[in-house]
Design an enzyme around this catalytic site. Sequence first.
Site, PDB file in Angstrom:
ATOM      1  N   ARG A 200      51.926  38.628  41.350  1.00 28.36           N
ATOM      2  CA  ARG A 200      50.904  39.156  40.443  1.00 28.36           C
ATOM      3  C   ARG A 200      51.145  40.650  40.274  1.00 28.36           C
ATOM      4  O   ARG A 200      51.336  41.370  41.251  1.00 28.36           O
ATOM      5  CB  ARG A 200      49.503  38.921  41.018  1.00 28.36           C
ATOM      6  CG  ARG A 200      48.426  39.468  40.091  1.00 28.36           C
ATOM      7  CD  ARG A 200      47.045  39.162  40.579  1.00 28.36           C
ATOM      8  NE  ARG A 200      46.670  39.993  41.697  1.00 28.36           N
ATOM      9  CZ  ARG A 200      45.511  39.882  42.344  1.00 28.36           C
ATOM     10  NH1 ARG A 200      44.654  38.934  41.995  1.00 28.36           N
ATOM     11  NH2 ARG A 200      45.221  40.670  43.338  1.00 28.36           N
TER      12      ARG A 200
ATOM     13  N   CYS B 294      43.457  30.235  42.990  1.00 27.11           N
ATOM     14  CA  CYS B 294      43.931  31.105  44.072  1.00 27.11           C
ATOM     15  C   CYS B 294      42.824  31.963  44.662  1.00 27.11           C
ATOM     16  O   CYS B 294      43.068  32.761  45.555  1.00 27.11           O
ATOM     17  CB  CYS B 294      45.091  31.978  43.599  1.00 27.11           C
ATOM     18  SG  CYS B 294      44.609  33.152  42.331  1.00 27.11           S
TER      19      CYS B 294
ATOM     20  N   ASN C 118      37.221  34.430  42.995  1.00 25.79           N
ATOM     21  CA  ASN C 118      36.467  35.546  43.613  1.00 25.79           C
ATOM     22  C   ASN C 118      35.837  36.417  42.537  1.00 25.79           C
ATOM     23  O   ASN C 118      34.663  36.776  42.608  1.00 25.79           O
ATOM     24  CB  ASN C 118      37.388  36.428  44.461  1.00 25.79           C
ATOM     25  CG  ASN C 118      38.149  35.638  45.488  1.00 25.79           C
ATOM     26  OD1 ASN C 118      37.740  34.550  45.840  1.00 25.79           O
ATOM     27  ND2 ASN C 118      39.255  36.172  45.953  1.00 25.79           N
ATOM     28  N   ASP C 119      36.651  36.762  41.562  1.00 27.75           N
ATOM     29  CA  ASP C 119      36.123  37.592  40.482  1.00 27.75           C
ATOM     30  C   ASP C 119      35.366  36.757  39.464  1.00 27.75           C
ATOM     31  O   ASP C 119      34.348  37.190  38.931  1.00 27.75           O
ATOM     32  CB  ASP C 119      37.253  38.357  39.800  1.00 27.75           C
ATOM     33  CG  ASP C 119      37.633  39.579  40.612  1.00 27.75           C
ATOM     34  OD1 ASP C 119      36.723  40.309  41.021  1.00 27.75           O
ATOM     35  OD2 ASP C 119      38.831  39.780  40.865  1.00 27.75           O
TER      36      ASP C 119
ATOM     37  N   ARG D 268      30.856  40.996  44.346  1.00 24.94           N
ATOM     38  CA  ARG D 268      31.415  40.196  45.436  1.00 24.94           C
ATOM     39  C   ARG D 268      31.379  40.892  46.788  1.00 24.94           C
ATOM     40  O   ARG D 268      31.571  40.256  47.819  1.00 24.94           O
ATOM     41  CB  ARG D 268      32.855  39.767  45.094  1.00 24.94           C
ATOM     42  CG  ARG D 268      33.835  40.901  45.018  1.00 24.94           C
ATOM     43  CD  ARG D 268      35.133  40.486  44.344  1.00 24.94           C
ATOM     44  NE  ARG D 268      36.208  40.244  45.268  1.00 24.94           N
ATOM     45  CZ  ARG D 268      37.464  40.000  44.912  1.00 24.94           C
ATOM     46  NH1 ARG D 268      37.790  39.923  43.631  1.00 24.94           N
ATOM     47  NH2 ARG D 268      38.386  39.803  45.803  1.00 24.94           N
TER      48      ARG D 268
ATOM     49  N   ARG E 191      49.682  39.443  46.133  1.00 25.33           N
ATOM     50  CA  ARG E 191      48.891  40.597  45.667  1.00 25.33           C
ATOM     51  C   ARG E 191      49.718  41.869  45.896  1.00 25.33           C
ATOM     52  O   ARG E 191      49.682  42.449  46.975  1.00 25.33           O
ATOM     53  CB  ARG E 191      47.590  40.709  46.458  1.00 25.33           C
ATOM     54  CG  ARG E 191      46.577  39.603  46.215  1.00 25.33           C
ATOM     55  CD  ARG E 191      45.313  39.892  47.029  1.00 25.33           C
ATOM     56  NE  ARG E 191      44.182  39.104  46.609  1.00 25.33           N
ATOM     57  CZ  ARG E 191      43.754  37.998  47.227  1.00 25.33           C
ATOM     58  NH1 ARG E 191      44.368  37.553  48.300  1.00 25.33           N
ATOM     59  NH2 ARG E 191      42.695  37.354  46.772  1.00 25.33           N
TER      60      ARG E 191
END
Length: 588
Positions: A342, A512, A464-465, A475, A306
């Site tokens: 990313r 991920c 997560n998203d 979230r 990230r």
Amino acid sequence: MEPKPPHSEVTFLGIPASPGIAIGPIYAVSRGFAAPEVFEIEPSQVPHEQERFSQALDRTRQQLQELQQRMEHLAGSEPGDIFEVHIMLLEDPAVVKRVHAAIASRCQNAEYVFFATMQTYLEAMRRVADPYLRERTVDIEDVALRVLRAFRNDNEPRHPGSDGPHILMAFDLTPSDTVGMDRRHILGFVTEQGSVNSHTAILARAFGIPAVVGLEGSILDVTTLSLTVLDGYAGKLIVHPKPETLEHYRKLVIDKQRIRAQVESHRDVATETTDGQHVTVSANMELLEELELVTHSGAKGIGLYRTEFTLLSGGEIPDELAQAHTYTRVVEAISPHRVIIRTLDAGGDKLPVEPLTEPEPNPFLGWRGIRVSLARPAMFRDQLRAILRASGVGPVAMMFPMVSGISEVECARELIARCMDELDREGVPFDRAIPVGIMVEVPSAAVCADILASLVDFFSIGTNDLIQYTVAADRVNPHVADLYRPTHPAVIRLIKNTIDAGRDHGIWTGICGEMAGDIRLTPLLIGLGARELSVGPQQVPRVGEAIRTVNHAECVALADEAMRQTRSHDILNSSLEIARKCYGYLLD
Ligand code: PEP
Ligand code: MG
């Protein structure tokens, strides 16, 4: 609400956000202004502390009156009124009475008790719906700050503060607070806000710091310095634990350490199911500090780097060469394994890339991920070129966050092609065949995975998203945490659709999001066809061990069954059944 009598065990329930047990004194930090030092006093010192409080009030009143006079002298009567209001706030008998009582019941120094009392008021004010009343918090903060400063006028000797190991309690912590805090002393943390998939919780897990979030309202009831147990497995905060509670947790810590050591000793064994299906376990990484954790974890590469934490935590975004230097360090440390870098995912609950003129009404549906990069082509180009430079020293892949459709990928690929041509002309080495993938984390991308698959080399599902957008449950909002269900049939269908579309087009899919590190779900994710699970470095050994104990054919049958199940808890339970059978000792 009156403080609880000392030494009776009190348990607060929240959401488990990072596993582990922490035992130690708790330290509550505020919003708005810094907490003063806190220390315990003998009951015989109570009148003395109450007197110090009265003196601090007197000094503040004197200051405010002087200010009021000066203001009136300079500008006529009107502007001085504000100080009149401040003096009224200062003399509020309810506050004075409460501070006196709390000094006696908490046996803590006057300035800290005053501070804690004011926090209670301020929090209550911040939560009222009336905007006029909410705005008055500024005045209260102002007065409270003056009083706290007035305490420092006394000539009392300084007392030692709480700078030893402690459990940190806060209303909320932003990802940058978590990054910036001095983690040497933090045994664990607790927040009133937040949820399992906030970036703060993700960072806590990455650093192996036990955490509980979403403990609504409790910060006001906890006395700083109280001995506390934080149970990051069950999501509990136990203040003033009984001796038997402490004993239970001390034993649990030893048990968990034993299992961890056993699992870690297998870290070099291949992560293959009992019937030979290989599943790569890689690590998610946010900060360079985590590199050592990643290399020690036994992870076979980084499945999600990230970069926003590297790019946005300083004042300015580092330029191309500085970024290339950072990425190269990561690639060299992880080589021969691959690093999936990313591109910037700013916005949402993360750091903003630049201050927006207007706050976004719906940050998660707004300017984040690849939308920001495409809108700032010069910045994007720097990052793409930096990633390409790093690909010249070891295996690198790149991927884009928040892709919602085909045009974003086309634009990004065009830019990559241009950057490659430039670097070619400049004679800079890079990997022309660098795999380019996308995060599948927006439902439209998951539904159209067959269309997108023809444009990319791999998919990485950001659960997560994906979950938050699929079930429309933020979230990071504890009020809807119950709706945020990883095994919701819609989420499972989207994951399956993505993996199947990828397979049909000859590309692999990894996962991920935090779901990948939840070992209750490992059988389900393997059965759905995930070929890489990228997880927090602390979870790598356990996920690897879980893979080694399950049978792939059984996982596939489980996933087929999950596609027919209608309730999220049934899907979870089916996976959990296999997890319990194969590696029950690893489950929390
Ligand atoms: C995700 O959304 O699952 C993901 C891995 O990305 P992030 O948590 O950084 O948004
Ligand atoms: Mg995401």
